[in-house]
Design an enzyme around this catalytic site. Structure first.
Site, PDB file in Angstrom:
ATOM      1  N   GLU A 154      23.867  -9.406   4.269  1.00  0.00           N
ATOM      2  CA  GLU A 154      24.815  -9.631   5.353  1.00  0.00           C
ATOM      3  C   GLU A 154      24.271  -9.876   6.617  1.00  0.00           C
ATOM      4  O   GLU A 154      23.144  -9.698   6.886  1.00  0.00           O
ATOM      5  CB  GLU A 154      26.000  -8.449   5.354  1.00  0.00           C
ATOM      6  CG  GLU A 154      25.053  -6.872   5.749  1.00  0.00           C
ATOM      7  CD  GLU A 154      25.795  -5.564   5.629  1.00  0.00           C
ATOM      8  OE1 GLU A 154      26.376  -5.471   6.178  1.00  0.00           O
ATOM      9  OE2 GLU A 154      25.369  -5.127   4.591  1.00  0.00           O
ATOM     10  N   LYS A 211      22.712  -9.604  10.447  1.00  0.00           N
ATOM     11  CA  LYS A 211      22.370  -8.437  11.126  1.00  0.00           C
ATOM     12  C   LYS A 211      22.871  -8.627  12.651  1.00  0.00           C
ATOM     13  O   LYS A 211      22.421  -9.586  13.648  1.00  0.00           O
ATOM     14  CB  LYS A 211      20.759  -8.509  11.538  1.00  0.00           C
ATOM     15  CG  LYS A 211      20.379  -7.330  12.189  1.00  0.00           C
ATOM     16  CD  LYS A 211      18.687  -7.314  12.089  1.00  0.00           C
ATOM     17  CE  LYS A 211      18.106  -6.024  12.746  1.00  0.00           C
ATOM     18  NZ  LYS A 211      18.430  -6.155  14.164  1.00  0.00           N
ATOM     19  N   ASP A 252      23.936  -8.577  16.617  1.00  0.00           N
ATOM     20  CA  ASP A 252      23.162  -8.472  17.704  1.00  0.00           C
ATOM     21  C   ASP A 252      24.222  -7.845  18.811  1.00  0.00           C
ATOM     22  O   ASP A 252      24.684  -8.603  19.659  1.00  0.00           O
ATOM     23  CB  ASP A 252      22.554  -9.569  18.350  1.00  0.00           C
ATOM     24  CG  ASP A 252      21.695  -9.313  19.413  1.00  0.00           C
ATOM     25  OD1 ASP A 252      21.243  -8.011  19.578  1.00  0.00           O
ATOM     26  OD2 ASP A 252      21.058 -10.303  20.139  1.00  0.00           O
ATOM     27  N   TYR A 310      29.928  -1.798   8.807  1.00  0.00           N
ATOM     28  CA  TYR A 310      28.977  -2.258   7.709  1.00  0.00           C
ATOM     29  C   TYR A 310      28.497  -0.955   7.023  1.00  0.00           C
ATOM     30  O   TYR A 310      27.706  -1.288   5.811  1.00  0.00           O
ATOM     31  CB  TYR A 310      27.777  -2.972   8.447  1.00  0.00           C
ATOM     32  CG  TYR A 310      27.112  -2.419   9.532  1.00  0.00           C
ATOM     33  CD1 TYR A 310      26.523  -1.449   9.513  1.00  0.00           C
ATOM     34  CD2 TYR A 310      27.427  -3.262  10.512  1.00  0.00           C
ATOM     35  CE1 TYR A 310      25.914  -0.840  10.712  1.00  0.00           C
ATOM     36  CE2 TYR A 310      26.865  -2.736  11.939  1.00  0.00           C
ATOM     37  CZ  TYR A 310      26.221  -1.670  11.770  1.00  0.00           C
ATOM     38  OH  TYR A 310      25.474  -1.282  13.062  1.00  0.00           O
ATOM     39  N   LYS A 340      14.560 -11.122   9.904  1.00  0.00           N
ATOM     40  CA  LYS A 340      14.599 -11.574  11.291  1.00  0.00           C
ATOM     41  C   LYS A 340      14.633 -13.147  11.376  1.00  0.00           C
ATOM     42  O   LYS A 340      13.877 -13.512  10.662  1.00  0.00           O
ATOM     43  CB  LYS A 340      14.008 -10.829  12.401  1.00  0.00           C
ATOM     44  CG  LYS A 340      14.077  -9.527  12.358  1.00  0.00           C
ATOM     45  CD  LYS A 340      15.382  -8.865  12.822  1.00  0.00           C
ATOM     46  CE  LYS A 340      15.480  -9.176  14.356  1.00  0.00           C
ATOM     47  NZ  LYS A 340      14.404  -8.358  15.120  1.00  0.00           N
ATOM     48  N   CYS A 368      -1.348   1.981  42.205  1.00  0.00           N
ATOM     49  CA  CYS A 368       0.035   1.912  41.862  1.00  0.00           C
ATOM     50  C   CYS A 368       0.621   1.144  43.150  1.00  0.00           C
ATOM     51  O   CYS A 368       0.415   1.331  44.271  1.00  0.00           O
ATOM     52  CB  CYS A 368       0.451   3.009  41.717  1.00  0.00           C
ATOM     53  SG  CYS A 368       2.559   3.439  41.479  1.00  0.00           S
ATOM     54  N   CYS A 380       3.066   3.887  45.093  1.00  0.00           N
ATOM     55  CA  CYS A 380       2.257   5.116  45.900  1.00  0.00           C
ATOM     56  C   CYS A 380       0.924   4.872  46.165  1.00  0.00           C
ATOM     57  O   CYS A 380       0.510   5.806  47.022  1.00  0.00           O
ATOM     58  CB  CYS A 380       2.585   6.227  44.798  1.00  0.00           C
ATOM     59  SG  CYS A 380       1.635   6.397  43.528  1.00  0.00           S
ATOM     60  N   CYS A 420       0.208   5.091  36.184  1.00  0.00           N
ATOM     61  CA  CYS A 420       0.026   5.573  37.720  1.00  0.00           C
ATOM     62  C   CYS A 420      -0.161   7.309  37.313  1.00  0.00           C
ATOM     63  O   CYS A 420       0.930   7.798  36.908  1.00  0.00           O
ATOM     64  CB  CYS A 420       1.264   5.485  38.484  1.00  0.00           C
ATOM     65  SG  CYS A 420       1.379   6.665  40.057  1.00  0.00           S
ATOM     66  N   CYS A 429       4.900  10.352  42.564  1.00  0.00           N
ATOM     67  CA  CYS A 429       5.211   9.114  42.660  1.00  0.00           C
ATOM     68  C   CYS A 429       6.756   8.575  42.985  1.00  0.00           C
ATOM     69  O   CYS A 429       7.596   8.872  41.892  1.00  0.00           O
ATOM     70  CB  CYS A 429       4.608   8.103  41.599  1.00  0.00           C
ATOM     71  SG  CYS A 429       4.806   6.088  41.711  1.00  0.00           S
TER      72      CYS A 429
END
Length: 721
Positions: free
Chosen positions: A134, A136, A138, A245, A333, A424, A427, A440, A446
């Site tokens: 069947e 898949k 999305d 399903y 897929k 980072c 920060c 970080c 942060c």
């Protein structure tokens, strides 16, 4: 179904109705019942059978008459077809536990891996093997619950154990029946995929643009965003659909997946009919996927592959499942869609856990019908390996047809490689590396990590602070009222009441919730801090082992590693988090604001030491609460029954498989009342009420179908495609 002779609204109905004021109460009640019955049948013929027997104008006339009578005679009912307009706006989406876990499935785009799946199946099961194939879907996977044939709840997949309560939003989807057809199980839990049809998506986007709003990036984002709207009336206005399903739980489950697929439709639930086949050979399944791929662009809904399931349910039980996925299904897929474009810039985003993710800004390009202007570069090592830089031409793919990523450099137009920042970008803290990943280390210090940290702190898995959902947290941060976690406890009713959408009552309610959160259980507080690798179970183990926050803060890596389920890597992660100055400052400030984690009431008890419990069905407390209770008194709580299990506690709608396993292993089965008595014998108070099962717990008859699920791992913010 009532025959036409007794229901005049089924075929060629007359719409010249008697004036409402001329009807008696009894006549109105009878007409309402006939109209509801007829409209349900027309919905079934339109959405499930694709074979309507009346025109749209006639249907609208019947629907309008039903609504008029319900209003005039006060005859509304929760399962009436008129109850799809959406309820009152919500403050936030509640989190609910699934009746049964919503598991994932293995997936690959390689035919050889499909053949390996087939080889394993044939080695491990008895008898001949056939498969169902069947699409898949999305979209957004949902669990839908029917009690006594009536729609009562819907939830998103979430983490597989819990999800967002989207009952009011899903209730507005016209293809989902509010009452099942005659012959359906009294109690049923099903899994489906909410989608926005392609043609409706294009029309809806056109309307949004004309209204001056940004269009949705793709149908999946549109469906997901709609279901998470806090105002259900918004969902009612958007063109959502749903395909079912899987039967996750029912009093009787058909013997094969193919029979289940047929039963879903007979019960009134929409399924995909044109692309559904039973095959005897894995090569036929591979061929099905290839044919479906060729027809993909002609379908009116988005898909990203084929789901292949072992047909025989007994063989599915033989194959079993792991903690996160079933072993009897496989998603084959489609190849990712890709296009070539140019990188115009590279930015680095900082997530809740501190992970730094590089994101490429692109010259907009259409990839499989979606305009892509950003794509993830994954991590610094990927950048170095590809040698990518701003200005290079790259191939962009959509992983799972959802998240775009840079696959390769196709035209190296610059010299050198993008230099990943050593500090980072938010920060300024020096970046630390963990293998290919960059982080970080400032944690709660942060600002980029604060919003996610607050959401996690207030979530059900944390301190469960009602009224602090994602939208409100964002509002508090953007308004400048909250810059760090401790700032929550400085909020005033006057400040909150001035914010858009707030009133004095909602402000006072949040302050009351915050005040109540100042006395959390130690395990809840540790979980709420968002320590990497520390979930609810590890937090309970830490609380049980150390008994106080001070002891946890002072623990060495070796002492942490001695805790159950804490290995060397997790111990170091916990120690690093708790000893980082910025994190310790936040924790100290929380304590200074009156937060006083309490030793878990039952921590250290051993009354149930040596016993192992398994829970199934619905109890009057949640499964997590029941597990925490027995674990706090020295017992183990596991998810499957074996010869080592001492008791299976079975609530309402308990899964038959666990009960069968209990019988096979001579494991005593207790109902909730007997469980209460057992605890009382050991001097343990049980807070559940066995007169009313309100918790939502797992049964183990779960199945998985063609849904596309995003990973629980942190993803870059790519929502503006």
């Amino acid at each position: 179904m009532t025959e036409q002779a007794s229901n005049p609204y089924l075929r060629d109905p007359l719409t010249d109705f008697t004036p409402v004021e001329d009807l008696t109460d009894e006549e109105a009640t009878e007409q309402v019942e006939l109209l509801r019955e007829a409209i349900r049948e027309h919905d079934y013929r339109y959405y499930v059978e694709n074979d309507p027997v009346i025109g749209d104008r006639t249907y609208d006339a019947l629907f309008t008459r039903l609504r008029t009578l319900e209003d005039a005679f006060d005859l509304t009912a929760d399962d009436s077809p008129t109850q799809r307009v959406g309820g009152e706006p919500l403050d936030e989406l509640d989190t609910v536990e699934h009746r049964v876990p919503m598991l994932s499935i293995a997936q690959s785009g390689e035919a050889e891996e499909v053949r390996e799946f087939d080889d394993r199946v044939r080695r491990e099961v008895d008898g001949e093997v056939s498969y169902t194939c069947e699409p898949k879907f999305d979209g957004l996977s949902v669990e839908v619950v029917y009690d006594d044939g009536v729609f009562v709840q819907a939830a998103t997949r979430g983490d597989g154990e819990t999800g967002d309560d989207v009952t009011e939003q899903v209730k507005t989807i016209e293809s989902i029946p509010l009452r099942l057809r005659e012959g359906a199980p009294d109690d049923l839990v099903v899994r489906g995929e909410v989608v926005m049809p392609r043609d409706e998506f294009q029309e809806h986007n056109r309307d949004r643009v004309e209204a001056g709003k940004d269009p949705f990036a793709n149908p999946r984002n549109a469906a997901a965003g709609t279901l998470r709207q806090l105002d259900p009336s918004v969902a009612a206005e958007r063109p959502l659909d749903c395909y079912f399903y899987d039967v996750l739980d029912a009093s009787e489950v058909p013997p094969t997946n193919a029979a289940e697929h047929e039963a879903l439709r007979e019960w009134g639930l929409r399924t995909e009919r044109d692309w559904y086949e039973v095959v005897e050979d894995v090569e036929d399944a591979i061929d099905f996927r290839n044919r479906l791929g060729e027809a993909r662009e002609n379908l009116n809904f988005e898909i990203d592959g084929t789901v292949i399931k072992v047909n025989d349910r007994a063989q599915c039980e033989q194959l079993g499942r792991t903690s996160r996925e079933v072993r009897w299904a496989f998603a084959y897929k489609f190849p990712a869609r890709s296009e070539v474009t140019e990188i115009t810039d590279i930015v680095v985003q900082v997530g809740r856990t501190g992970r730094l993710t590089p994101v490429a800004l692109l010259e907009p390009v259409d990839v499989g019908g979606v305009t892509v202007s950003r794509a993830t570069l994954h991590n610094p090592d990927e950048i170095a390996e590809m040698g990518v830089n701003v200005g290079d031409a790259v191939r962009v793919q959509r992983a799972g047809d959802v998240i775009p990523y840079v696959e390769e450099v196709v035209d190296k137009r610059t010299e050198g490689t993008y230099a990943f920042p050593e500090t980072c970008p938010v920060c300024g803290a020096e970046v630390v590396r963990d293998g290919p990943l960059a982080f970080c280390p400032d944690g709660l210090g942060c600002p980029a990590q604060v919003k996610g940290a607050i959401e996690h702190y207030a979530a059900r898995s944390g301190l469960d602070i009602e009224g602090l959902g994602e939208e409100r947290v964002e509002q508090l941060v953007e308004s400048g009222l909250v810059e760090r976690l401790p700032d929550l406890y400085d909020l005033t009713a006057e400040e909150l009441a001035e914010l858009e959408g707030w009133g004095q009552k909602s402000a006072e309610n949040l302050l009351a919730e915050l005040e109540a959160s100042k006395s959390p259980a130690l395990s809840a507080f540790l979980s709420a801090l968002g320590i990497p690798e520390v979930g609810a179970a590890t937090a309970r183990n830490l609380a049980r082992e150390f008994g106080s926050l001070e002891a946890v803060l002072e623990a060495s890596p070796d002492e942490l590693e001695a805790v159950d389920d804490v290995g060397e890597k997790v111990a170091l992660s916990i120690h690093d988090f708790l000893t980082t100055p910025e994190n310790r400052e936040v924790i100290d400030d929380l304590l200074a604001h009156g937060v006083d984690p309490e030793v878990d009431v039952e921590t250290g008890g051993d009354a149930l030491a040596g016993l192992t419990f398994v829970f199934t069905g619905s109890l009057s407390v949640t499964r997590s609460e029941a597990q925490e209770l027995v674990e706090a008194h020295g017992a183990n709580a596991t998810s499957s029954v074996s010869g080592n299990t001492d008791y299976l506690v079975a609530g309402e709608n308990a899964g038959q498989s666990k009960q069968d396993d209990a019988a096979e292993n001579d494991v005593p089965v207790l109902d909730e009342s007997e469980f209460r008595d057992l605890l009382a014998e050991h001097g343990i108070e049980y807070l559940g009420d066995d007169s009313e099962a309100s918790g939502s717990d797992d049964t183990d008859d779960s199945v998985e179908a063609g849904a596309d699920e995003t990973s629980d791992s942190e993803q870059p913010d790519l929502t503006d495609f």
